[in-house]
Design a protein around this motif. Sequence first.
Motif, PDB file in Angstrom:
ATOM      1  N   PRO A 172      -5.552   0.038  -2.446  1.00 30.00           N
ATOM      2  CA  PRO A 172      -5.578  -1.416  -2.640  1.00 30.00           C
ATOM      3  C   PRO A 172      -4.173  -2.008  -2.546  1.00 30.00           C
ATOM      4  CG  PRO A 172      -6.854  -0.296  -4.343  1.00 30.00           C
ATOM      5  CD  PRO A 172      -6.089   0.770  -3.619  1.00 30.00           C
ATOM      6  N   HIS A 231      -2.391  -4.221  -4.082  1.00 28.10           N
ATOM      7  CA  HIS A 231      -2.373  -5.035  -5.305  1.00 28.10           C
ATOM      8  C   HIS A 231      -0.944  -5.260  -5.788  1.00 28.10           C
ATOM      9  CE1 HIS A 231      -3.622  -6.658  -9.160  1.00 28.10           C
ATOM     10  NE2 HIS A 231      -2.766  -5.832  -9.740  1.00 28.10           N
ATOM     11  N   ARG A 287       0.832  -1.207   0.000  1.00 23.69           N
ATOM     12  CA  ARG A 287       0.000   0.000   0.000  1.00 23.69           C
ATOM     13  C   ARG A 287       0.867   1.258   0.000  1.00 23.69           C
ATOM     14  NH1 ARG A 287      -3.768  -3.328   3.260  1.00 23.69           N
ATOM     15  NH2 ARG A 287      -5.719  -3.336   2.056  1.00 23.69           N
ATOM     16  N   GLU A 300      -5.391  -6.667  -2.024  1.00 21.78           N
ATOM     17  CA  GLU A 300      -6.471  -5.805  -2.491  1.00 21.78           C
ATOM     18  C   GLU A 300      -7.054  -4.959  -1.349  1.00 21.78           C
ATOM     19  OE1 GLU A 300      -6.538  -5.420  -5.549  1.00 21.78           O
ATOM     20  OE2 GLU A 300      -5.607  -7.250  -6.290  1.00 21.78           O
ATOM     21  N   ASN A 301      -8.317  -5.150  -0.986  1.00 24.41           N
ATOM     22  CA  ASN A 301      -8.980  -4.266  -0.021  1.00 24.41           C
ATOM     23  C   ASN A 301      -9.090  -4.839   1.395  1.00 24.41           C
ATOM     24  OD1 ASN A 301      -9.525  -2.175  -1.938  1.00 24.41           O
ATOM     25  ND2 ASN A 301     -11.134  -3.479  -2.794  1.00 24.41           N
TER      26      ASN A 301
END
Length: 373
Positions: free
Chosen positions: A281, A283, A224, A261-262
Amino acid sequence: MKIIKRFLAVCTAILVGTSFAACGRDKTGPTENKFENGIDAIESAISSTGEKSSVSQTEENDLRNGSSSDTVSTPNDFPSEYNYGNGKISDYSRTAMLQKMPKPAENDTVLNTAADPANIQVLYLWEDGNVPAKTKFTEDMTGYFDDWDFRPYVTAIPVRDGIKPKGAVVLMAGGAYQFRGNYTDSLPTAAALRELGFRTFIVDYRLSPYTQEEGALDVARAVRFIRKNADVYGIDPEDIAVMGFSAGGIQAGEFLMHYDENVNGTALDSSYVPDSLDEIPAHASAAGMIYSFYGRLSVGNMDSSWLAEGNLPPTFYVYGTEDPFYRQFEQQYDVIKNMGIQTKRIVLNGWPHGFGSDGGWVKDYAAWLETIF
């Protein structure tokens, strides 16, 4: 004795040591003894040569004789506290395996400190008093690699001056969740990738008595931070890879399977208070399994249905034929490939577990990463 037998002894010693460590015994008790025995076995295995295992499943073009000709020694502009030696497996030592990376200055965190793209920067991953956890690690629990008040942190290493960054790689060292071998695994690899134009970020994730799940949140937090500061770092926010060595690869896999992700800290700890970084996110677009696999400690998961739940990214495997987990690496590679996930592997003929950046594989990984990015 064959090197594979030596490494099976290593795995047994470390795994038994793990069961003792979970009890939180004093450093002079069984935990320390088992830990020392495990390190003794690792040193013996690394310094030995053994007979080659049968190589029946590996495709011929994936198999090579490893070389140290391109292994990167400590760069001359690295501060002395980041000196890892010549990066070759023949130079590994107990001191190197157990050496700890410098901690952040005071209370510098990924939330309260601006990213510095030009220098090595060390930042805590979580704000003091707001670290998501389900494990209670208290002052009276001793015999672990980290002290009870350890806070996970990330070390950002820039590319060479004047080089346009090609992307970012997040690295996690191995150590069976008992220690982090940064000076044999992640730091030499970070230096090698730096020469090839990649920004690198070494995560000092949580070890035993914490769980694999808690460590995965540390990885997510680092991702992040990088995505938030992609412009500062001069990279595309999509061009972030995660790579781990042995237990560090399992840690990367846990992140990709369940905590990317979240997903934020509330997934494990309802008392955690999400902050602005949790809005980014977590990712990652590629994975590197360096003598590692998706699964648990010592056990790769071969269930394609389970693996499909993680929506896994392209994955790069590197391992040696003398690794005790060689057959598991071979099997999971085939499973991942048959699932339609983009894969590549390098298999080093006659090489053991735990070679770090040595063996001549880093350039191939970097070239593969460019095709993914």
